[in-house]
Design an enzyme around this catalytic site. Structure first.
Site, PDB file in Angstrom:
ATOM      1  N   LYS A 490       0.848  -1.195   0.000  1.00  0.00           N
ATOM      2  CA  LYS A 490       0.000   0.000   0.000  1.00  0.00           C
ATOM      3  C   LYS A 490       0.883   1.244   0.000  1.00  0.00           C
ATOM      4  O   LYS A 490       2.089   1.175   0.262  1.00  0.00           O
ATOM      5  CB  LYS A 490      -0.929  -0.005   1.217  1.00  0.00           C
ATOM      6  CG  LYS A 490      -0.201  -0.045   2.553  1.00  0.00           C
ATOM      7  CD  LYS A 490      -1.172  -0.139   3.716  1.00  0.00           C
ATOM      8  CE  LYS A 490      -0.412  -0.175   5.046  1.00  0.00           C
ATOM      9  NZ  LYS A 490      -1.304  -0.201   6.205  1.00  0.00           N
ATOM     10  N   ARG A 587     -10.239   0.817  14.936  1.00  0.00           N
ATOM     11  CA  ARG A 587     -10.136   1.581  13.689  1.00  0.00           C
ATOM     12  C   ARG A 587     -11.263   1.106  12.782  1.00  0.00           C
ATOM     13  O   ARG A 587     -12.260   1.784  12.614  1.00  0.00           O
ATOM     14  CB  ARG A 587      -8.749   1.359  13.069  1.00  0.00           C
ATOM     15  CG  ARG A 587      -8.467   2.181  11.837  1.00  0.00           C
ATOM     16  CD  ARG A 587      -7.012   2.066  11.432  1.00  0.00           C
ATOM     17  NE  ARG A 587      -6.586   0.699  11.141  1.00  0.00           N
ATOM     18  CZ  ARG A 587      -5.331   0.352  10.836  1.00  0.00           C
ATOM     19  NH1 ARG A 587      -4.378   1.274  10.810  1.00  0.00           N
ATOM     20  NH2 ARG A 587      -5.030  -0.908  10.578  1.00  0.00           N
ATOM     21  N   TYR A 715      13.655  31.498   2.971  1.00  0.00           N
ATOM     22  CA  TYR A 715      12.430  32.197   3.344  1.00  0.00           C
ATOM     23  C   TYR A 715      12.441  32.609   4.813  1.00  0.00           C
ATOM     24  O   TYR A 715      12.922  31.873   5.674  1.00  0.00           O
ATOM     25  CB  TYR A 715      11.218  31.317   3.081  1.00  0.00           C
ATOM     26  CG  TYR A 715      10.865  31.186   1.617  1.00  0.00           C
ATOM     27  CD1 TYR A 715      10.494  32.294   0.857  1.00  0.00           C
ATOM     28  CD2 TYR A 715      10.893  29.942   0.994  1.00  0.00           C
ATOM     29  CE1 TYR A 715      10.167  32.176  -0.481  1.00  0.00           C
ATOM     30  CE2 TYR A 715      10.555  29.803  -0.347  1.00  0.00           C
ATOM     31  CZ  TYR A 715      10.202  30.921  -1.080  1.00  0.00           C
ATOM     32  OH  TYR A 715       9.876  30.801  -2.410  1.00  0.00           O
ATOM     33  N   MET A 764       9.978  24.528  -1.378  1.00  0.00           N
ATOM     34  CA  MET A 764       9.147  23.552  -2.067  1.00  0.00           C
ATOM     35  C   MET A 764       9.991  22.601  -2.919  1.00  0.00           C
ATOM     36  O   MET A 764       9.763  21.378  -2.916  1.00  0.00           O
ATOM     37  CB  MET A 764       8.110  24.253  -2.958  1.00  0.00           C
ATOM     38  CG  MET A 764       7.193  23.265  -3.693  1.00  0.00           C
ATOM     39  SD  MET A 764       5.980  24.075  -4.748  1.00  0.00           S
ATOM     40  CE  MET A 764       4.876  24.770  -3.524  1.00  0.00           C
TER      41      MET A 764
END
Length: 820
Positions: A490, A587, A715, A764
């Protein structure tokens, strides 16, 4: 080399019993893999028992193929085949080694063997290339250095070879004895001593002692005297006449000095007789300089001239000497074997190619095989291999390879040089093809690979398929041979790439795959994956896909059971399902109070066949939760027994994940679910050293900047070099999956073996690292994580778990798969 031998001789060599012998049948080939047989009537098939399979399971199909001679264990009962001979032995692996020992004694030319903790394969390959300038060299293919790999390497030595180079690797005490008696090296090379496979030894000293036993009867041993523990034990154990030491300090047989000079280094060796030799090498990192020094000293010890060694070094480049699977242009798959130059390596590459999923065409791009003996014999065998593997197109580069045009007049295209090939190569002519590119280093086939591979940015996630197999086999050893294995793929196979990982898992012999959503299962089916697939979360709108693509949904509530049963009834379909029982995870799953209605549904909806019943342990990875886990198992036993009592057939029962396999082996039931452990993370901490990291995330330096004191970086001006310094901008950011929490010194990368910490905020598509005082340049590689930077360490640094780091890697990052 496997000299033709009679069945009676095989029985004598292996100390076996011959059943139904045939005096007229002689063997000239050995196989341990049913897929690799060229001449069945002349092949001895050795039925090895392994974690993946037992060789006897393939005997019936091999008899049908025409194999006449089998070597099997004493307890094999299927001896009733007419006109088939069996040699029964107590241990087929030991018999394989005895045959290799016999064959090794037939080769009277020099044999070099290499062992150590790191660098064995690269030293073998570089030495092979340098000696290959003048001689026909046999060498272990890839890292065939184990109890089975070494015999196979010995069988690859042909009469025309003038020197053989064999790698020897061990993972636990007692293994080197068998390798030593097979290899019997004339010249030994000890690379270095490290902690790899340390869990198999009592101490570093005992591991060193075991490894050095390989050289007991060698005439010469090459080693670095600067490794104090190594040097101490070697010099105490062996006579001074056989020792060929090198050092960066005076007093050794060879004294080395290194002068780094971009783009490489000048390596100067002064012998004890004061003769001096200078070599220009294309490396500056410590590991490569150590490896190339071993190679040069070994080559000189074998009598190769300095000028000849210099010629060979000129062909070496700091490239991966691995078999790699890369995404190619136009949905093609590209197998990169661009340094290989012998039949043994070609066979390994062809076998690897055969294991890949089917494509429109199979294409082989192959160079001349240099220094490999008689062209008639060599290319005759190459032609047989090409016929066996059924290529649609063959592209040959060189002079001698043109002889294949007569054998394959319709599919062969020949070129005298790589530049001639490149001038006519149209990448757009390749569409959904499987392409193997393999050839000698001098042909520079990396340019062909560059032309044909998919264009993605410079960050790559490398997946080591040998490490994947190693981890799978480790967990197989912890469970009963009868216990099935479901492998979880998965979340894009925990970030590794679901299709290629699933294909490898299918080849390894797993029993089931597990995915999160039906579209993941559909993608696997469309790429030829045939294993049963469990789907954890199936939406109602995808019931049709489950039926169409033979996917097996998990059913976790009465409402979901009713909904799926209604769909199957309307569409007149049968479907296999898996029942999830909630024993404490809270769950998904049926609770104990819902068992009554569940049993009614099972009895009234027989068109839903229960393939398995399972639960999930909440805290198997932590000893503090052991009592809770035991309570879960008690609940599960009671709940599943209540369900089994009303079912006229036996579904599979499973409860253990990777941590559970280690912590609760008594609850294996019929199947276990292997997830994070396969990918190299042992979350219980009990067998951390036993697993291998399967993935390495690499990126490159885009630019270097020198900054003045007080200048800020990134940044929000979060990064500051108070005293000034140097930064490197890397081609990776949070869009690639490099977590923004690694900002401002929380994370680091390795550049040329040195730590460089993140400075400023991760952007990014990029991030910056502090490389003040480091010798780096644009284009240098940075390792984000891998064997030398553990995922667990990185995860702990930012307060998360390895799962998150693995699954976060963006699909825009190119996945490259390789055999080391």
């Amino acid at each position: 080399m496997f000299q033709e031998i009679s069945q009676k001789q095989i029985a004598e060599i292996t100390k076996g019993s011959l059943v139904n012998g045939n005096d007229d049948l002689w063997v000239s080939q050995i196989a341990i893999d049913s897929r690799q047989i060229l001449h069945p009537d002349k092949t001895l098939f050795i039925a090895l028992r392994g974690a993946k399979a037992d060789g006897v399971d393939f005997i019936a199909q091999l008899v049908a193929l025409g194999v006449k001679t089998f070597l099997v264990h004493l307890d094999f009962e299927g001896l009733s085949y007419p006109e088939v001979s069996f040699i029964q032995v107590s241990d087929t692996r030991r018999a394989l080694q005895l045959l290799a020992k016999y064959q090794r004694k037939l080769f009277t030319k020099p044999v070099v063997s290499i062992t150590g903790s790191n660098g064995k394969t690269i030293v073998k390959e570089w030495l092979g290339q340098i000696l290959g300038q003048k001689y026909a060299v046999a060498k272990s293919p890839k890292s065939y250095n184990s109890q089975v790999g070494v015999p196979l390497s010995i069988f690859g030595i042909e009469p025309y070879h003038q020197v053989a180079i064999l790698e020897a690797g061990i993972s636990k005490a007692g293994e080197m004895s068998a390798l030593q008696e097979m290899i019997e090296p004339d010249l030994g090379i000890f690379t270095n001593l490290g902690t790899a496979h340390q869990e198999g030894f009592g101490s570093l000293e005992s591991k060193l002692e075991e490894k050095l036993s390989l050289f007991e009867d060698a005439s010469f041993l090459v080693y670095c005297t600067d490794q104090k523990e190594v040097s101490k034990q070697i010099e105490a154990r062996f006579s001074v006449e056989k020792l060929v030491g090198w050092s960066d300090r005076s007093g050794a047989e060879f004294t080395r000095s290194v002068k780094v000079k971009t783009p490489g280094a000048r390596l100067i060796l002064m012998k004890s007789d004061l003769s001096t030799h200078t070599f220009q090498v294309p490396f500056t990192d410590v590991a490569s300089l150590e490896n190339i020094t071993h190679v040069i000293v070994a080559a000189m010890t074998l009598g190769q001239s300095a000028s000849s060694i210099e010629e060979g070094i000129a062909q070496l480049k700091s490239v991966d000497m691995r078999l790699t699977l890369k995404p190619g242009i136009n949905d093609s798959l590209l197998i990169d074997d661009t340094y290989n130059n012998d039949l043994a390596g070609l066979k390994v590459a062809l076998d690897f190619m055969q294991q890949q999923r089917a494509k429109r065409r199979k294409i082989l791009i192959l160079s001349d095989l240099l220094q490999q003996g008689s062209p008639e014999i060599i290319y005759g065998e190459v032609a047989e291999l090409i016929k066996k593997y059924q290529f649609d197109q063959l592209i040959g580069v060189g002079k001698e390879i043109y002889c294949l045009a007569k054998v394959f007049p319709e599919s062969f295209r020949g070129f005298s040089s790589t530049s001639e090939l490149l001038s006519s190569l149209d990448p757009e002519s390749f569409q959904n093809d499987l392409i193997l590119v393999t050839g000698a280093r001098v042909f520079g086939f990396e340019e062909v690979v560059n032309r044909l591979q998919q264009r993605l940015h410079g960050t790559t996630l490398e997946i080591n398929l040998n490490a994947l197999t190693h981890n799978y086999n480790f967990y197989k050893m912890l469970i009963s041979p009868k216990t099935k294995v479901m492998v979880m793929v998965k979340a894009f196979a925990y970030g590794g790439g679901a299709v290629e990982i699933a294909n490898q898992i299918q080849m390894m012999g797993a029993d089931y795959l597990g995915v999160a959503f039906s579209d993941e299962g559909v993608a696997l089916r469309k790429q030829g994956i045939r294993l049963p697939i469990l789907v954890l979360n199936t939406m109602q709108e995808s019931f049709g896909l489950c039926s169409e693509f033979d996917l097996e949904p998990v059913v976790f509530s009465p409402e979901f059971f009713e909904s799926l049963a209604t769909w199957c009834s309307i569409h007149k379909k049968q479907m296999k399902i898996h029942l999830d029982l909630d024993t404490g995870m809270h769950r998904l799953g049926f609770e104990r109070k819902q068992l009554g209605i569940l049993k009614e549904l099972i009895q009234s909806k027989p068109h839903l066949e229960i393939a398995s019943i399972y639960t999930h342990l909440v805290g198997a990875d932590e000893e503090i939760h052991r009592e809770f886990s035991m309570e879960q198992m008690r609940n599960f036993e009671e709940m599943k027994n209540e369900i089994l009592a009303i079912i006229p057939y036996k579904p599979l029962i499973h409860a253990l994940n990777s941590a559970g396999i280690v912590a609760f082996p008594e609850f294996q039931f019929d199947m276990v679910r292997l997830g994070i452990g396969l990918y190299g993370v042992e979350v219980t901490g009990r067998h951390e050293l036993a697993l291998r990291a399967i993935s390495t995330l690499r990126t490159t330096i885009s630019q270097i900047k020198e900054l003045d004191p007080g200048e800020t970086i990134g940044y929000s001006r979060k990064g500051v070099l108070a005293s000034g310094g140097k930064i490197a901008t890397l081609a990776i950011g949070y869009a690639d999956g490099y977590d923004r929490r690694f900002s401002n010194g929380k994370g680091y990368v390795l550049i040329n073996g040195q730590k460089a910490y993140v400075i400023g905020n991760v952007c990014m598509d990029m991030c910056m690292v502090d490389v003040s005082g480091m010798n780096v340049k644009a284009g240098d590689e940075a390792i984000v994580y891998g064997e030398k930077i553990s995922l667990k360490e990185l995860a702990d640094q930012i307060g998360t778990i390895p799962y998150e780091l693995l699954t976060n890697i963006s699909t825009r990052v190119k996945r490259v798969y390789y055999l080391d």
